[in-house]
Design a protein around this motif. Structure first.
Motif, PDB file in Angstrom:
ATOM      1  N   VAL B 130       0.819  -1.214   0.000  1.00 41.59           N
ATOM      2  CA  VAL B 130       0.000   0.000   0.000  1.00 41.59           C
ATOM      3  C   VAL B 130       0.856   1.269   0.000  1.00 41.59           C
ATOM      4  O   VAL B 130       0.399   2.330  -0.395  1.00 41.59           O
ATOM      5  N   ILE B 150      -6.146   7.408   0.210  1.00 43.92           N
ATOM      6  CA  ILE B 150      -6.756   7.186   1.517  1.00 43.92           C
ATOM      7  C   ILE B 150      -7.682   5.980   1.483  1.00 43.92           C
ATOM      8  O   ILE B 150      -7.676   5.131   2.369  1.00 43.92           O
ATOM      9  N   ALA B 154      -7.211   2.517   3.784  1.00 39.37           N
ATOM     10  CA  ALA B 154      -8.263   2.054   4.688  1.00 39.37           C
ATOM     11  C   ALA B 154      -8.724   0.662   4.288  1.00 39.37           C
ATOM     12  O   ALA B 154      -8.913  -0.222   5.124  1.00 39.37           O
ATOM     13  N   ILE B 157      -5.993  -2.072   5.133  1.00 39.04           N
ATOM     14  CA  ILE B 157      -5.894  -2.408   6.557  1.00 39.04           C
ATOM     15  C   ILE B 157      -7.099  -3.217   6.991  1.00 39.04           C
ATOM     16  O   ILE B 157      -6.986  -4.189   7.721  1.00 39.04           O
ATOM     17  N   GLU B 160      -6.787  -6.779   5.463  1.00 42.04           N
ATOM     18  CA  GLU B 160      -5.637  -7.547   5.925  1.00 42.04           C
ATOM     19  C   GLU B 160      -5.992  -8.388   7.146  1.00 42.04           C
ATOM     20  O   GLU B 160      -5.484  -9.497   7.305  1.00 42.04           O
TER      21      GLU B 160
END
Lengths: 165, 347
Positions: B130, B150, B154, B157, B160
């Motif tokens: 990323v 952005i 987001a 994360i 993941e």
């Protein structure tokens, strides 16, 4: 060979750590911090702690620093937007930093240096680490997980919308 | 020992070339498949069946004017696509591309390196992917790019976490974190998909999200954000971003195949190899061919989905990630644990 790698990684870690402090742009600071984390992960690999190294990268470089970057990008701080601190704040900062430095120097001056003993190269392997964590250190491990859970719940409670209004 | 290094160097270079060629022809395949799905012909001018189209595209990319916006952060603007490409190429070294290869009289694994933390390494490299997008998007100094960056961070994360939890169930059932061993374990028995169907589904969905492929292509959704994080990019720097996406697609297909579909193994392989009387190298080559067949199927699958499903809304994407996939992944871990306990595999 290992020694040269060690010196290179140490140099990289210290240089990028200094750059974190000295960069004017907060985004640059975060990126240098990521570089520092990589250098430290390299040190972990040298100490045969591969699991720790890769978790260090996944958690710090892969997740926490991405969030830092995320927030900084949203704030869009510029160099000229940096607030100018008052003189007494600067003085207090220098004083406390110097005190910390003094403590560290005193500690390391007194500390005994011991040669690194790596009698078991398998020590950092995940399976062994897991066995130690869940047998010998089960209680501290569980307590720290409860701590993390409570922090998570706290964060959710803080960000939750107030439905009473 | 020198032979060992020679073999590994050849393997690394071969891997690099194969990744680039596969990525090149994936762009071609994407255009052909989208044409197929929309009842068009697709590129058919350059060479027979348009097979030279990727080459023409590559030349075009290099020849285009390079524009670096005046107000953008120059260093980071250049660093963005470089990072995207680097992280895309990093994961391939751990994937076992085949069984043993005899090289100058000694058997070697057809894998660059087999770390005992292989699964985590793959996970780490994906999480670093990323940075290229974020840095590139921010350094462009463009609101659309920033929005794309952005969204990308987001999304990465969020997905993941579910991906990691799906991998944990896989590690539980295989008992190892080395990709070489995971592939080798599926040699005699069934492929891991039989033991981890739910885990596979979660992993696949998360792979779509991590790759920023439709229906998760929010970071570059062209109808809302122009081009998302690569709006300001031109020439080969744009090419690197696009190429990185296709290499990522290739590598994640390879990871999915290794994790859940037996890697280079195929049903009745020992019998077939014996019946055909293949030498070690030929048997490995056959296994590698089968693996590439599986990988190409998954690349096709990624494209199939892209040209079939519409894009999610961002809140739908977040709800799916946090409220469906993560609880499902935790449930999957629980089921895996219970089944292992009932079979007496836990001790």
């Amino acid at each position: 060979m290992t020694q040269y790698v060690f010196y290179f990684l140490s140099f990289l870690a210290i240089l990028s750590a200094l750059m974190v402090v000295f960069s004017k742009n907060p985004i640059h600071s975060v990126l240098y911090l990521v570089l520092t984390f990589f250098a430290i992960a390299g040190h972990y690999v040298l100490l045969n702690a591969q699991f720790l190294a890769v978790v260090h990268i996944v958690v710090y470089a892969g997740a926490i620093m991405v969030l830092f970057l995320y927030v900084l990008m949203l704030l869009n701080l510029n160099v000229d937007a940096e607030p100018v601190k008052k003189n007494w704040v600067k003085f207090a900062g220098v004083l406390s930093g110097g005190l910390l430095m003094l403590t560290l120097v005193a500690t390391f001056h007194k500390a005994e240096t011991m040669p690194l003993i790596q009698d078991n190269p398998e020590i950092g392997v995940t399976a062994n680490l897991g066995k130690i964590l869940f047998n010998e250190f089960a209680l501290p491990f569980e307590i720290s997980s409860v701590l993390l859970l409570s922090a998570m719940i706290g964060a959710i409670m803080l960000s939750k919308k107030d439905t009473k209004k | 020992m020198e032979n060992y290094y020679l073999f590994k160097i050849i393997l690394v270079v071969a891997l690099f070339v194969v990744s680039l060629v596969v990525a090149m022809y994936s762009t071609f395949a994407e255009r052909k498949i989208s044409a197929l799905m929309q009842d068009r012909l697709g590129p058919n001018r350059a060479g027979p069946f348009g097979l030279l189209q990727p080459l023409a595209d590559g030349i075009k990319m290099f020849m285009k004017e390079e524009i670096i916006p005046n107000v953008s952060n120059k260093t980071l603007f250049i660093l963005g696509p470089c990072l995207a490409m680097t992280t895309a190429l990093m994961a391939g070294v751990l994937i076992p591309w085949g069984g043993k290869v005899e090289f100058m009289g000694k058997p070697y694994d057809l894998q660059v390196t087999d770390l005992n933390i292989g699964v985590l390494y793959i996970f780490g490299v994906t999480s670093l992917g990323v940075y290229g997008i974020m840095i590139g998007g921010w350094a462009s100094n463009n609101k659309y790019s920033l929005m794309g960056a952005i969204r990308a961070s987001a999304q990465m994360i969020s997905y993941e976490i579910a991906m990691g939890l799906a991998i944990i169930a896989l590690i539980m059932s295989t008992g190892t974190m080395s990709l070489g061993e995971i592939a080798a374990q599926q040699d005699a028995g069934l492929a891991n998909i039989v033991y981890q169907p739910l885990g596979f589904l979660i992993f696949l969905i998360c792979a779509f999200a991590e790759l920023n492929r439709a229906p998760f292509d929010m970071p570059e959704s062209e109808s809302e954000l122009i081009g998302g994080y690569h709006t300001e990019y031109s020439s080969m720097k744009l090419g690197l971003f696009l190429f990185a996406e296709y290499i990522n697609m290739f590598i994640s297909s390879a990871v999915i195949v290794t994790f859940y579909f037996g890697g280079y193994n195929f049903p009745f392989q020992n019998e077939i190899n014996e019946a055909l009387g293949l030498s070690t190298n030929m048997a490995t080559a056959l296994g590698t061919l089968v693996m590439f067949g599986k990988i190409f199927f998954f690349i096709f699958f990624f494209m199939w989905i892209r040209w079939t499903l519409p894009r999610f809304r961002y809140d739908q994407l977040m709800r799916l990630g946090w409220k469906s996939l993560i609880p499902l992944a935790i449930l999957n871990i629980l089921i895996t644990g219970v089944v292992m306990w009932m079979n007496g595999k836990l001790n």
